[in-house]
Enzyme design. Sequence first.
Site, PDB file in Angstrom:
ATOM      1  N   HIS A   1     -11.465  -4.442   9.323  1.00 29.57           N
ATOM      2  CA  HIS A   1     -12.006  -4.150   7.984  1.00 29.57           C
ATOM      3  C   HIS A   1     -13.260  -3.271   8.042  1.00 29.57           C
ATOM      4  O   HIS A   1     -13.993  -3.207   7.064  1.00 29.57           O
ATOM      5  CB  HIS A   1     -12.379  -5.449   7.255  1.00 29.57           C
ATOM      6  CG  HIS A   1     -11.222  -6.184   6.677  1.00 29.57           C
ATOM      7  ND1 HIS A   1     -10.295  -6.816   7.449  1.00 29.57           N
ATOM      8  CD2 HIS A   1     -10.832  -6.405   5.401  1.00 29.57           C
ATOM      9  CE1 HIS A   1      -9.393  -7.409   6.670  1.00 29.57           C
ATOM     10  NE2 HIS A   1      -9.697  -7.162   5.419  1.00 29.57           N
TER      11      HIS A   1
ATOM     12  N   GLU B   1       0.818  -1.226   0.000  1.00 32.71           N
ATOM     13  CA  GLU B   1       0.000   0.000   0.000  1.00 32.71           C
ATOM     14  C   GLU B   1       0.842   1.262   0.000  1.00 32.71           C
ATOM     15  O   GLU B   1       0.540   2.231  -0.686  1.00 32.71           O
ATOM     16  CB  GLU B   1      -0.954   0.017   1.200  1.00 32.71           C
ATOM     17  CG  GLU B   1      -2.137  -0.931   1.087  1.00 32.71           C
ATOM     18  CD  GLU B   1      -1.794  -2.352   1.513  1.00 32.71           C
ATOM     19  OE1 GLU B   1      -0.627  -2.605   1.902  1.00 32.71           O
ATOM     20  OE2 GLU B   1      -2.683  -3.223   1.455  1.00 32.71           O
TER      21      GLU B   1
END
Lengths: 326, 324
Positions: free
Chosen positions: A129, A60
């Site tokens: 999440h 990322e």
Amino acid sequence: MAETTYREAVRAAIDDAMSSDERVFLMGEDVGHYGGCYAVSMGLLEKFGEQRIIDTPLSESTFTGAGIGAALNGMRPIVEIMTVNFSLLALDQIMNNAATLLHMSGGQFNVPLVIRMATGGGKQLGAQHSHSLEGWFAHIPGLKILTPATVQDAYDMVGLALKDPNPVLVFENALLYNDKGELDTSAKPLPIGKAKIEKEGKDVTILTYGISLFKSLEAAQTLAEEGINAEVIDLRSLRPLDDETIMASIAKTHRVVIVDEGWKSGSLSAEIMARINEQAFYELDAPMARVCTAEVPLPYAKHLEDAALPQADKIVETVKKMVGVS
Amino acid sequence: MNLTIEKAKEFYSKMLLIRRFEEKCVELYSAQKIRGFLHLYIGEEAVAVGLADALSEDDAILATYREHGHALVRGISAKSVMAELYGKVDGCSRGRGGSMHLFDAKSRFYGGSAIVGGGLPLAVGMALADKMQNRKRVTVAIFGDGAVAEGEFHESLNLAALWELPILFVCENNQYAMGTALRYTESQTDIYKKAESYNIHAKQIDGMDVVKVAKAATRAVEDIKETSKPVFLECLTYRFRAHSMFDAELYREKAEVKEWKEKGPLVVFEERLKDAGLWSDLDLKAIEADIQNVIDEAVEFAENSELEPIEDLEKFVYSEVSNG
């Protein structure tokens, strides 16, 4: 005008931008061969090829930084980060580079980059999440923070973000992807930084964004049945915030409830309350109130997750307490 | 490389310019004219000068917070760098960057980055953009040995190799990540071997010899332009001074510093020129005087430059202009 899903609206915006500007490309995890982990980019690889729909490794920080570098060097990248929790791995690049380069360089280097990511809870995905961290990013000068709630905004905001010369982060609530609505791709978009009054009212202002808009509208419906006429405002843009629309509404209703899927402590709702205190305190007939996510990492079990997140009934209850009905 | 007298003069002058500029910085820091963190490059001059020799105007550089040397040899004027260190509006970042954040669009100098390893992903993106637009240019990413421990180093090498990007990775291995010797932080202290494990053509070179650096960098740039694949150079070097002006330097022996100083870039170059019979042709006094002049003018310029008006504080947070 055509009925479309939020997912299709985001895809259409990317497709249109890539078709009209060769500098636009999409990069992220699973965006190509898989079709996007939320299927947003499905079909784009076939249309635009591997050179412009780029699958990245699970890196990322570096693919976000690469987006910054490509933006510095003449491209218009869209970086997709799978979910907001993973954006924390890229926070160094977002904060220390994307947000600062223009200022540190004395105005020489701007970063026309779009970062899109899924946000929000409600799908029983547990504490790694499910969070809504857009309020954190809204703390950072140099970034623009957009939170499309409607299908129209899902389309418009991606296009606006790509035209903006600054780093713009677009937070797409994962629960909205299947929502359907009317989309007019030729309509003139409401600019970045403008809030939208979704429902006019006179008794109380409900300020909200993202998926909480729909919970707020549902609450307003219930309240209307009890004779309370709530005004519901979709903030749309968390940075810059549309102070003007917020204060004008409070001058009309004299009461405000903020609905924010972030945690209460140090949240966007806290910032909004502070601004109202600074700019419209004497307009208030009641203490400001807010409905936020409970101060827990989001649990997996559905009943607990539902209890943790802002819900329409909590909004109704909060408003009724405020107007002295309950 | 055929060392002509012109090239010899250029190399020597540039190395001496960096050396004298930074010696002046120490003085000005002590006089409190320069503040903030000040990381000196003294001892590492051969890397910047050799590298600059290999690059063309089209190439881009991303450097670290120890970047005065790179900025100066890239052609950012000593005046503009000095004014930046003074925090003045005529500085290359209008006084908003300081020593650690020198920027210059004209010379494609993209920092000046003070997050260790943080510039590497940017280099990946810069090179990706060049590749996508079919431009034959090289992006140079300069970083220290400390960056090798960061995840972004590994992510960036992987992507550069995987996507075949035109990047020259230049590791300035000065043996210390701040005050910690490499052997305490790395399981593999031969850094070029890490790059090789990502299938990147990598070399370890003597970073104290400007001619060797220039040769290796020139070869690397040619390779990159021909293959559009990354190349990695590990330059073994040493900083003669502390990590920053706040560093008491308790972590290394004076004897070690002395030993490296004996193979310092200016000393090594002097020997080379003597061997080539060019040393006596170098008019040392004239070079020294020229540099003194450049530095005096830079200081005078910085002293007389204006401060950015406070009303402009919030400028350059958001851009209103699209860059194309």
